[in-house]
Scaffold this active site. Structure first.
Site, PDB file in Angstrom:
ATOM      1  N   TRP A   1       0.830  -1.221   0.000  1.00 32.64           N
ATOM      2  CA  TRP A   1       0.000   0.000   0.000  1.00 32.64           C
ATOM      3  C   TRP A   1       0.861   1.266   0.000  1.00 32.64           C
ATOM      4  CZ3 TRP A   1      -4.347  -1.284   4.181  1.00 32.64           C
ATOM      5  CH2 TRP A   1      -5.152  -2.322   3.678  1.00 32.64           C
ATOM      6  N   LYS A   2       2.163   1.098   0.194  1.00 34.96           N
ATOM      7  CA  LYS A   2       3.096   2.242   0.246  1.00 34.96           C
ATOM      8  C   LYS A   2       2.578   3.302   1.242  1.00 34.96           C
ATOM      9  CE  LYS A   2       4.716   1.024  -4.303  1.00 34.96           C
ATOM     10  NZ  LYS A   2       5.294   1.415  -5.569  1.00 34.96           N
TER      11      LYS A   2
ATOM     12  N   HIS B   1      13.070  -2.311  -0.793  1.00 34.75           N
ATOM     13  CA  HIS B   1      12.234  -1.781  -1.887  1.00 34.75           C
ATOM     14  C   HIS B   1      12.985  -0.671  -2.617  1.00 34.75           C
ATOM     15  CE1 HIS B   1       9.000   0.083  -4.117  1.00 34.75           C
ATOM     16  NE2 HIS B   1       8.352  -1.054  -3.978  1.00 34.75           N
TER      17      HIS B   1
ATOM     18  N   GLU C   1      12.064   2.068  -3.773  1.00 32.99           N
ATOM     19  CA  GLU C   1      11.786   3.442  -3.327  1.00 32.99           C
ATOM     20  C   GLU C   1      12.645   3.801  -2.120  1.00 32.99           C
ATOM     21  OE1 GLU C   1       7.546   2.924  -3.253  1.00 32.99           O
ATOM     22  OE2 GLU C   1       7.550   2.989  -5.444  1.00 32.99           O
TER      23      GLU C   1
ATOM     24  N   GLU D   1      11.568  -6.170  -9.136  1.00 32.06           N
ATOM     25  CA  GLU D   1      10.812  -4.964  -9.474  1.00 32.06           C
ATOM     26  C   GLU D   1      11.715  -4.012 -10.269  1.00 32.06           C
ATOM     27  OE1 GLU D   1       7.289  -4.503  -6.524  1.00 32.06           O
ATOM     28  OE2 GLU D   1       8.973  -3.361  -5.775  1.00 32.06           O
TER      29      GLU D   1
ATOM     30  N   GLY E   1       1.501  -2.601  -6.266  1.00 29.95           N
ATOM     31  CA  GLY E   1       1.404  -1.293  -5.625  1.00 29.95           C
ATOM     32  C   GLY E   1       0.037  -0.669  -5.894  1.00 29.95           C
ATOM     33  N   GLY E   2      -0.027   0.245  -6.860  1.00 31.78           N
ATOM     34  CA  GLY E   2      -1.233   1.022  -7.130  1.00 31.78           C
ATOM     35  C   GLY E   2      -2.522   0.207  -7.215  1.00 31.78           C
TER      36      GLY E   2
HETATM   37  P1  13P Z   1       3.084  -0.324  -8.849  1.00 36.69           P
HETATM   38  O1  13P Z   1       2.271  -1.602  -8.924  1.00 36.69           O
HETATM   39  O2  13P Z   1       2.272   0.853  -8.404  1.00 36.69           O
HETATM   40  O3  13P Z   1       3.864  -0.098 -10.098  1.00 36.69           O
HETATM   41  O4  13P Z   1       4.151  -0.548  -7.684  1.00 36.69           O
HETATM   42  C1  13P Z   1       4.933  -1.693  -7.687  1.00 36.69           C
HETATM   43  C2  13P Z   1       5.669  -1.787  -6.407  1.00 36.69           C
HETATM   44  O5  13P Z   1       6.568  -1.000  -6.163  1.00 36.69           O
HETATM   45  C3  13P Z   1       5.266  -2.798  -5.436  1.00 36.69           C
HETATM   46  O6  13P Z   1       6.162  -2.892  -4.390  1.00 36.69           O
END
Ligand code: 13P
Length: 252
Positions: free
Chosen positions: A10-11, A96, A98, A168, A234-235
């Site tokens: 869910w970030k 991750h 990010e 990823e 993610g999204g």
């Molecule tokens: P998205 O599915 O939003 O591209 O994000 C992928 C992700 O970073 C899952 O950890």
């Protein structure tokens, strides 16, 4: 065959009321009788307690998005793996992109986190992946191999069962661009070969997930690719409808 796993990252999204609605919908769909896919939710720290209480006793497992590599102490603003265990987390995401890109996490820090998470009995989703620049130079395999080697330097054969690798590609995260099935298969196969050589482990016991713009429209193609054992989403994990479609597609 390895059971597929679909994890929701869910970030830094959702407040308590929406998170509870989302978790409750997912419990309705996958909480009790559903066992075709391992479903894992990674809410932000602030929601671990609330979501953890809702999914307690269900088939859905709780995952944190990060941890600090110390059990306790003067580390203002950080969260220890023991605190995660205290909230009934089964899993933690480590490395991750990010965090590597925005927060500046190094491979060495990732490796320390892996070591302590395993000691504290947390299972790990270890993220690896190349940037666009690295892919354009054609060095993605070296980059990923290096990330895996350093992250797992203190890991032994017994511990490997508690680790899932998530490939990823940085250029595919949140961009709407996903890697092609060929690109995914190439990297997943390379990771499995690397681990099976390093740990003398059967490929079938090593799970590699794909992450990067996974959505209901592309999950069938991705999940049916060779050596893809699930997805880190993610999204599309922020809506019950799209995440449920992804889980169901993976279970077919
Ligand atoms: P998205 O599915 O939003 O591209 O994000 C992928 C992700 O970073 C899952 O950890």
């Amino acid at each position: 065959m390895i059971k597929k796993m679909i994890a929701a990252n869910w970030k830094m999204n959702l407040l308590k009321s929406d998170a509870k609605l989302l978790a409750n919908s997912l419990i309705e769909n996958f909480g009790s009788d559903y066992s075709a896919v391992d479903v894992v939710l990674a809410p932000p720290f602030t929601l671990l307690d609330a979501v953890g209480n809702l999914i307690k006793g269900s088939n859905i497992k709780l995952c944190a998005q990060n941890m600090y590599p110390e059990e306790s102490g003067a580390f203002t603003g950080e969260i220890s793996p023991l605190m995660l265990k205290d909230l009934n987390c089964t899993w933690v995401i480590i490395g991750h992109s990010e965090r590597r890109q925005i927060i500046g996490e190094t491979d060495e820090l990732v490796s320390k986190k892996v070591k302590l998470a395993l000691k504290c009995d947390l299972k790990i989703i270890l993220c690896v992946g190349e940037t666009l620049e690295q892919r354009e130079k054609g060095v993605q395999n070296q980059i990923i191999e290096n990330q895996v080697e350093i992250a797992l330097k203190d890991v032994n054969n017994d511990m490997l069962k508690n680790i899932v690798i998530a490939y990823e590609p940085v250029w595919a995260i949140g961009t709407g661009k996903n890697a092609t099935p060929n690109e995914i298969v190439e990297v997943h196969t390379m990771i499995k070969e690397l681990l099976s050589m390093k740990f003398r482990e059967n490929d079938d016991n090593i799970r590699v997930l794909y992450g990067g713009s996974v959505k209901p429209e592309n999950i069938d193609e991705i999940i049916s690719s060779n050596n893809v054992d699930g997805a880190l989403v993610g999204g599309a994990s922020l809506k019950a409808d799209s995440f449920s479609k992804i889980v169901k597609a993976a279970g077919e």
